[in-house]
Design an enzyme around this catalytic site. Structure first.
Site, PDB file in Angstrom:
ATOM      1  N   GLY A  48       0.808  -1.211   0.000  1.00  0.00           N
ATOM      2  CA  GLY A  48       0.000   0.000   0.000  1.00  0.00           C
ATOM      3  C   GLY A  48       0.839   1.257   0.000  1.00  0.00           C
ATOM      4  O   GLY A  48       0.444   2.286  -0.572  1.00  0.00           O
ATOM      5  N   ASN A  83      -3.659   1.138  60.229  1.00  0.00           N
ATOM      6  CA  ASN A  83      -4.863   0.622  60.879  1.00  0.00           C
ATOM      7  C   ASN A  83      -6.011   1.596  60.655  1.00  0.00           C
ATOM      8  O   ASN A  83      -5.856   2.775  60.907  1.00  0.00           O
ATOM      9  CB  ASN A  83      -4.638   0.436  62.373  1.00  0.00           C
ATOM     10  CG  ASN A  83      -3.731  -0.735  62.684  1.00  0.00           C
ATOM     11  OD1 ASN A  83      -3.905  -1.808  62.147  1.00  0.00           O
ATOM     12  ND2 ASN A  83      -2.772  -0.516  63.574  1.00  0.00           N
ATOM     13  N   ARG A  85      -4.503  -0.043  66.718  1.00  0.00           N
ATOM     14  CA  ARG A  85      -5.941   0.096  66.454  1.00  0.00           C
ATOM     15  C   ARG A  85      -6.653   0.984  67.485  1.00  0.00           C
ATOM     16  O   ARG A  85      -7.587   1.697  67.142  1.00  0.00           O
ATOM     17  CB  ARG A  85      -6.566  -1.307  66.410  1.00  0.00           C
ATOM     18  CG  ARG A  85      -7.888  -1.353  65.657  1.00  0.00           C
ATOM     19  CD  ARG A  85      -8.135  -2.723  65.080  1.00  0.00           C
ATOM     20  NE  ARG A  85      -7.099  -3.067  64.129  1.00  0.00           N
ATOM     21  CZ  ARG A  85      -7.075  -2.664  62.850  1.00  0.00           C
ATOM     22  NH1 ARG A  85      -8.041  -1.891  62.407  1.00  0.00           N
ATOM     23  NH2 ARG A  85      -6.105  -3.010  62.047  1.00  0.00           N
ATOM     24  N   VAL A  90       4.559 -12.621   3.253  1.00  0.00           N
ATOM     25  CA  VAL A  90       5.986 -12.688   2.949  1.00  0.00           C
ATOM     26  C   VAL A  90       6.284 -11.704   1.831  1.00  0.00           C
ATOM     27  O   VAL A  90       5.780 -11.844   0.725  1.00  0.00           O
ATOM     28  CB  VAL A  90       6.414 -14.113   2.528  1.00  0.00           C
ATOM     29  CG1 VAL A  90       7.904 -14.130   2.172  1.00  0.00           C
ATOM     30  CG2 VAL A  90       6.127 -15.112   3.629  1.00  0.00           C
ATOM     31  N   ARG A  92       4.116  18.588  36.215  1.00  0.00           N
ATOM     32  CA  ARG A  92       5.081  19.584  36.684  1.00  0.00           C
ATOM     33  C   ARG A  92       6.056  18.963  37.672  1.00  0.00           C
ATOM     34  O   ARG A  92       7.243  19.281  37.688  1.00  0.00           O
ATOM     35  CB  ARG A  92       4.351  20.760  37.326  1.00  0.00           C
ATOM     36  CG  ARG A  92       3.635  21.646  36.335  1.00  0.00           C
ATOM     37  CD  ARG A  92       3.073  22.875  37.017  1.00  0.00           C
ATOM     38  NE  ARG A  92       2.128  22.525  38.069  1.00  0.00           N
ATOM     39  CZ  ARG A  92       1.805  23.324  39.078  1.00  0.00           C
ATOM     40  NH1 ARG A  92       2.377  24.506  39.194  1.00  0.00           N
ATOM     41  NH2 ARG A  92       0.914  22.953  39.975  1.00  0.00           N
ATOM     42  N   LYS A 134      19.950  -2.692  14.827  1.00  0.00           N
ATOM     43  CA  LYS A 134      21.188  -3.351  15.253  1.00  0.00           C
ATOM     44  C   LYS A 134      22.396  -2.741  14.548  1.00  0.00           C
ATOM     45  O   LYS A 134      23.488  -2.635  15.128  1.00  0.00           O
ATOM     46  CB  LYS A 134      21.108  -4.855  14.962  1.00  0.00           C
ATOM     47  CG  LYS A 134      22.360  -5.613  15.385  1.00  0.00           C
ATOM     48  CD  LYS A 134      22.187  -7.110  15.319  1.00  0.00           C
ATOM     49  CE  LYS A 134      23.459  -7.814  15.783  1.00  0.00           C
ATOM     50  NZ  LYS A 134      23.297  -9.280  15.858  1.00  0.00           N
ATOM     51  N   HIS A 156      -5.592  13.411  50.864  1.00  0.00           N
ATOM     52  CA  HIS A 156      -4.339  12.672  51.059  1.00  0.00           C
ATOM     53  C   HIS A 156      -4.549  11.153  51.040  1.00  0.00           C
ATOM     54  O   HIS A 156      -3.993  10.419  51.861  1.00  0.00           O
ATOM     55  CB  HIS A 156      -3.656  13.097  52.361  1.00  0.00           C
ATOM     56  CG  HIS A 156      -3.293  14.539  52.388  1.00  0.00           C
ATOM     57  ND1 HIS A 156      -2.611  15.167  51.369  1.00  0.00           N
ATOM     58  CD2 HIS A 156      -3.533  15.500  53.316  1.00  0.00           C
ATOM     59  CE1 HIS A 156      -2.429  16.440  51.666  1.00  0.00           C
ATOM     60  NE2 HIS A 156      -2.983  16.679  52.835  1.00  0.00           N
TER      61      HIS A 156
END
Length: 517
Positions: free
Chosen positions: A32, A416, A436, A61, A212, A134, A273
């Site tokens: 193409g 916790n 806890r 191929v 940033r 390569k 947060h």
């Protein structure tokens, strides 16, 4: 200069080829690409003319031939290489411009079959790219149309592509082919429904944006997205207002969204947060907002708010009264959007299908020094058949509703973690404490400080993991807690059960913990 061009993405290729011809380049091309160049009046040699072998097997191929690969791999500085290709009648190829069959675009199409996907696995393209890369000292290899201008500029100025640029292009090739092969491997793994952890883990992501900075100004950061359809995820959100999202915005908003997905009723989650600071559910999203806001008027300032219903003008007026970093909702009334946009710094995101959860097989990953720890996401809330009342007093229906509400919230509180709730509203959250009892006391103190002395009275409590001692029950009783939900599993469970029975507190075991580190 001989240039081999074979591209799937034909952006700018005609213009590039014309300039190369003006620089006395001989163009070799395939399929193409060859047809497009010839249609534009650009002289080109068809690949089968070079190889002396026709394209076959429906084009499978065409470039897999020594005339191509010896021309690419022959090292010009090696006399034996140059003698061999001369004896074989093979001419060197100095530049390769190749990009690959659109495998990603194919697998993202609705209804694509496995046969279609496999047919779009490029074989010759990656082979040419690797051969040329390569031998980068002698061959310039271009895989990205954005590099066309750089290559042309060097050719026009210096008559050749510099070694530094060739090395840069080489590195880009191996990033490209690695990404391509990883997409194929991931697709095949999904096709097999393979949920195992592979012996080697290779993943690929595409950069959405550079930031940033990261968590702190001295850290570099970028945002990447996974390949594929990620419905209901932050990468698919459309930003309608405000500055670009920061590293912390994205991290915190993602956590808020994951908690929001636990709810089907109108719900608002406020996050700060990485921890929820106020969560409310109600019959309307306006009422849910009121609950979430009243839960913690202090922490919500400068926080993130996510909602699972459209934002009305009346709600926007309320939200406008405080400073928020990010708002995410599935839709905004036009008037609501206009109201919110008066706060120029607030980042407003629209996220369709906001309630769609991640697949259970999705990975949760954390980078550690020298490695990566990987697990499947915490996709479950609890198994209802494992829910067990362990005290003499059972929760009332209203208490059970609040217990399940609190259990959803505490799942997303850093361990916790303790969450207390009343009337489908959080009234206290204790995140990330080293024991806890401190997390529980923090809950009660914050509830009293932010809402009132009696905030915890009649509320329920959820703990992300078991109580190692009965001190949490003692503290809960003193605060006025009436019901507790926790995983159970401590060797001293009976101490907590006995203490609950003593105070008339109902306790439910889930049999499932939700550590969140």
């Amino acid at each position: 200069m001989r240039v081999l061009i074979s591209v799937s993405d034909k952006t700018g290729i005609v213009e590039l080829a014309k300039k190369l011809v003006s620089l006395n380049a001989e163009i070799i091309s395939t399929g193409g690409t060859y047809a497009k160049l010839r249609e534009a009046g650009i002289p080109a040699i068809e690949i089968s003319e070079l190889t002396g072998f026709p394209e076959c097997l429906d084009g499978r191929v065409k470039t897999l031939h020594p005339a191509v690969h010896a021309g690419l791999l022959a090292m010009r500085s090696n006399p034996e290489h140059t003698k061999q290709i001369r004896d074989l009648g093979i001419e060197p190829i100095d530049m390769v411009i190749v990009n690959l069959y659109p495998f990603k675009a194919t697998i993202l199409k609705d209804g694509v079959t496995r046969a279609e996907a496999v047919e779009n696995i490029d074989i010759g393209g990656p082979t040419m790219l690797r051969s040329a890369a390569k031998n980068y000292q002698d061959v310039a290899v271009v895989v990205d149309p954005s590099d066309y201008e750089t290559v042309l500029e060097e050719l026009e100025t210096n008559g050749e592509v510099s070694l530094d640029t060739k090395f840069y292009l080489m590195q880009k090739v191996f990033v490209h082919t690695s990404n391509y092969d990883t997409m194929i491997a991931d697709y095949l793994k999904q096709q097999r429904n393979d949920t195992s952890f592979p012996e080697t883990l290779t993943m690929t992501f595409e950069k959405v944006q550079e930031m940033r900075y990261g968590e702190n100004p001295h850290q570099k950061a970028a945002f990447y997205r996974e390949i594929g359809k990620k419905t209901g995820s932050l990468v698919d959100a459309v930003q309608l207002n405000g500055k670009e999202l920061s590293f912390n915005n994205i991290n915190d908003t993602n956590g808020a969204l994951e908690l929001l997905k636990e709810f089907t009723e109108p719900t608002v989650v406020a996050c700060k947060h990485g921890n929820p600071c106020g969560v409310g559910s109600a019959d309307t999203i306006f009422e849910a907002w009121t609950k979430a806001f009243e839960a913690d008027r202090v922490s919500i300032f400068g926080g993130i708010v996510v909602l699972n219903r459209p934002v009305s003008a009346a709600l926007a007026e309320e939200m406008k009264k405080i400073f928020l970093e990010v708002i995410v909702a599935p839709e905004y009334d036009p008037q609501a959007l206009a109201i919110l946009k008066t706060k120029k710094n607030v980042r407003i995101l629209k996220l369709n299908n906001i309630s769609v959860p991640q697949p259970e097989t999705a990975y949760d990953m954390k980078k550690v020094n020298g490695g990566l720890i990987v697990q499947t996401i915490d996709s479950k809330l609890l198994d209802m058949e494992d829910l067990k009342v362990v005290t003499k007093t059972a929760p009332t229906p209203q208490q059970m509703e609040d217990l399940l509400f609190a259990w959803k919230v505490v799942k997303f509180v850093k361990s916790n973690g303790i969450a207390i709730a009343k009337g489908k509203q959080t009234v206290g959250i204790g995140p990330g404490q080293v024991n806890r009892i401190w997390a529980a006391k923090q809950c009660f103190e914050h509830a009293a400080e932010l809402i009132g002395e009696d905030a915890a009275k009649g509320a329920v409590l959820a703990s992300d993991a078991f109580f190692p001692f009965d001190d949490c029950v003692e503290a809960a009783h003193a605060a006025g807690i009436t019901a507790i939900i926790q995983p159970g599993g401590s060797i001293r469970d009976q101490d907590s059960i006995d203490k609950c029975n003593e105070y008339g507190i109902s306790m439910v075991f889930t049999g499932m913990r939700h550590f969140r580190h």
